[in-house]
Design an enzyme around this catalytic site. Structure first.
Site, PDB file in Angstrom:
ATOM      1  N   GLU A  39       0.823  -1.211   0.000  1.00  0.00           N
ATOM      2  CA  GLU A  39       0.000   0.000   0.000  1.00  0.00           C
ATOM      3  C   GLU A  39       0.859   1.264   0.000  1.00  0.00           C
ATOM      4  O   GLU A  39       0.539   2.236  -0.680  1.00  0.00           O
ATOM      5  CB  GLU A  39      -0.955   0.001   1.205  1.00  0.00           C
ATOM      6  CG  GLU A  39      -2.110  -0.975   1.085  1.00  0.00           C
ATOM      7  CD  GLU A  39      -3.049  -0.665  -0.080  1.00  0.00           C
ATOM      8  OE1 GLU A  39      -3.108   0.514  -0.498  1.00  0.00           O
ATOM      9  OE2 GLU A  39      -3.705  -1.587  -0.576  1.00  0.00           O
ATOM     10  N   TYR A  75      -6.539   6.636   4.323  1.00  0.00           N
ATOM     11  CA  TYR A  75      -6.736   5.603   3.305  1.00  0.00           C
ATOM     12  C   TYR A  75      -5.921   4.348   3.622  1.00  0.00           C
ATOM     13  O   TYR A  75      -6.441   3.233   3.597  1.00  0.00           O
ATOM     14  CB  TYR A  75      -6.356   6.106   1.902  1.00  0.00           C
ATOM     15  CG  TYR A  75      -6.177   4.935   0.962  1.00  0.00           C
ATOM     16  CD1 TYR A  75      -7.281   4.278   0.440  1.00  0.00           C
ATOM     17  CD2 TYR A  75      -4.908   4.430   0.671  1.00  0.00           C
ATOM     18  CE1 TYR A  75      -7.139   3.157  -0.364  1.00  0.00           C
ATOM     19  CE2 TYR A  75      -4.749   3.307  -0.141  1.00  0.00           C
ATOM     20  CZ  TYR A  75      -5.867   2.675  -0.652  1.00  0.00           C
ATOM     21  OH  TYR A  75      -5.720   1.556  -1.426  1.00  0.00           O
ATOM     22  N   ASP A 105      -9.355   4.280  -3.024  1.00  0.00           N
ATOM     23  CA  ASP A 105      -8.245   4.729  -3.860  1.00  0.00           C
ATOM     24  C   ASP A 105      -8.798   5.275  -5.175  1.00  0.00           C
ATOM     25  O   ASP A 105     -10.017   5.414  -5.346  1.00  0.00           O
ATOM     26  CB  ASP A 105      -7.248   3.588  -4.092  1.00  0.00           C
ATOM     27  CG  ASP A 105      -7.822   2.462  -4.953  1.00  0.00           C
ATOM     28  OD1 ASP A 105      -9.035   2.495  -5.277  1.00  0.00           O
ATOM     29  OD2 ASP A 105      -7.058   1.543  -5.321  1.00  0.00           O
TER      30      ASP A 105
END
Length: 372
Positions: free
Chosen positions: A55, A138, A156
């Site tokens: 990520e 996020y 995203d």
């Protein structure tokens, strides 16, 4: 009712009390899920370290670009404790070329924090994850959902596009983000939250693409508002981008036999801690003569030679043009304070950002790194 209020009401779709979307999404995912090096196989538990590492790497970067870097990192540092014990310099060297180098510094700081403060185990809640260096809303949601199956939905760019089309969100980005987040939260199934998130990511990457989406293959084909309107390619709505002013500068490539002169950039700021050749400030409207006055001073240096053409590079907030000068130093010439000589043959091991790789390639005629 004011025009603003009317627009707000119009842009917030009324959702049915029950929806088949989560089930349709998972059925599609079970048939078409992508095979990615950081993704657990069906039925296997996700490794929080691999989820977190991927990520961080995937921020503002493509899956294709990240793959080789991810493989290198896990081969060198197979778990967060190993990464937490590495030096920042080693991490920056391994990261070189992937861009957005503050991510590499945050990656290392987070690994150190997890190792020292959490015994090498990642927190399993969004709140706990957000307390770690370099993990924002996020990333915390993505790790919580994918690694720990927490019922949350990270949003995203791929998910943003799917949701904005599915509900025909008229608000422009970035103002639309809170509404898109709210709508995305209706899509995870009661179980398999991590699979729901990854399914939406895959759907955006492979079917609901920015241009020419393959709507006929989408599990939401009968339920997509934008497709029903024939306007799917116009979503998400985006405000016009503001590009920064062109900045100009000079780069000075000094060789001493088979060595080249380099220095490290300040830890904080753009390209912090990375390796570079000496250079001028990067300033809008800077004249070449002004930039050249900032050349490094060395004894017994040959005359500066300007290379034909300029090196161009585009950062997030501004484009850059660099004039490149070369010169040769005599054997045993000492490097100025804060600089050092490194063998040209080992430059690949230095934490050189892409713009500096272009500069050196242009200066030493290693490849085409400039535009004339």
């Amino acid at each position: 009712m004011s025009r603003r209020s009317a627009l707000k009401v119009k842009s917030e779709p009324v959702l049915p009390e029950t929806s088949a979307r989560p089930t349709l999404l998972l059925q599609w995912y079970d048939r078409h899920r992508r095979r990615l090096p950081w993704r657990a196989a069906p039925g296997e538990a996700s490794d929080p370290y691999r989820v977190w590492l991927s990520e961080i790497m995937l921020q503002q970067t493509t899956v294709k670009a990240v793959g080789p870097y991810f493989e290198k990192f896990v081969a060198r540092w197979p778990d967060v404790t190993a990464l937490g014990r590495a030096s920042l310099d080693d991490v920056l060297r391994m990261w070189a070329g992937l861009g957005y180098y503050s991510r590499a510094r945050n990656l290392h700081a987070c690994a150190v924090a997890v190792t020292r403060e959490h015994g090498g185990t990642f927190p399993d809640t969004e709140e706990g994850l957000r307390a770690l260096p370099g993990i924002g809303p996020y990333t915390a949601a993505a790790i919580a959902a994918i690694a720990f199956d927490r019922h949350t939905m990270p949003v995203d760019g791929n998910i943003e596009r799917v949701v904005s089309r599915l509900f025909a969100v008229e608000d422009e980005l970035p103002q639309a983000k809170p509404l898109i987040q709210q709508l995305a939260a209706t899509l995870p199934a009661n179980s398999r939250a991590g699979d729901s998130a990854q399914a939406l990511m895959d759907l955006g990457a492979s079917i609901c693409t920015p241009k020419k989406p393959a709507c006929s293959l989408c599990p939401f084909i009968e339920d997509c508002t934008a497709r029903a309107q024939g306007t799917q390619e116009t979503f998400p709505r985006k405000a016009p981008k503001k590009s920064g002013a062109l900045r100009r500068g000079a780069a000075f490539v000094v060789t001493r036999g088979d060595e080249v002169l380099v220095r490290s950039r300040p830890e904080k700021g753009l390209l912090g801690g990375m390796t570079e050749v000496p250079g001028s400030d990067w300033v809008a409207g800077q004249e070449d003569a002004t930039a050249k006055q900032q050349a490094p001073e060395l004894k017994a240096l040959s005359r500066w030679q300007r290379k034909v053409g300029v090196v161009t590079h585009v950062f997030t907030h501004f484009p850059l043009e660099l004039v490149v000068y070369t010169a040769k130093a005599e054997a045993r010439t000492r490097a100025p304070a804060g600089m050092r000589w490194v063998p040209i043959a080992t430059l690949a091991d230095e934490a050189l950002p892409n713009v500096m790789r272009k500069v050196i390639a242009h200066a030493l005629d290693l490849s085409s790194g400039a535009s004339s």
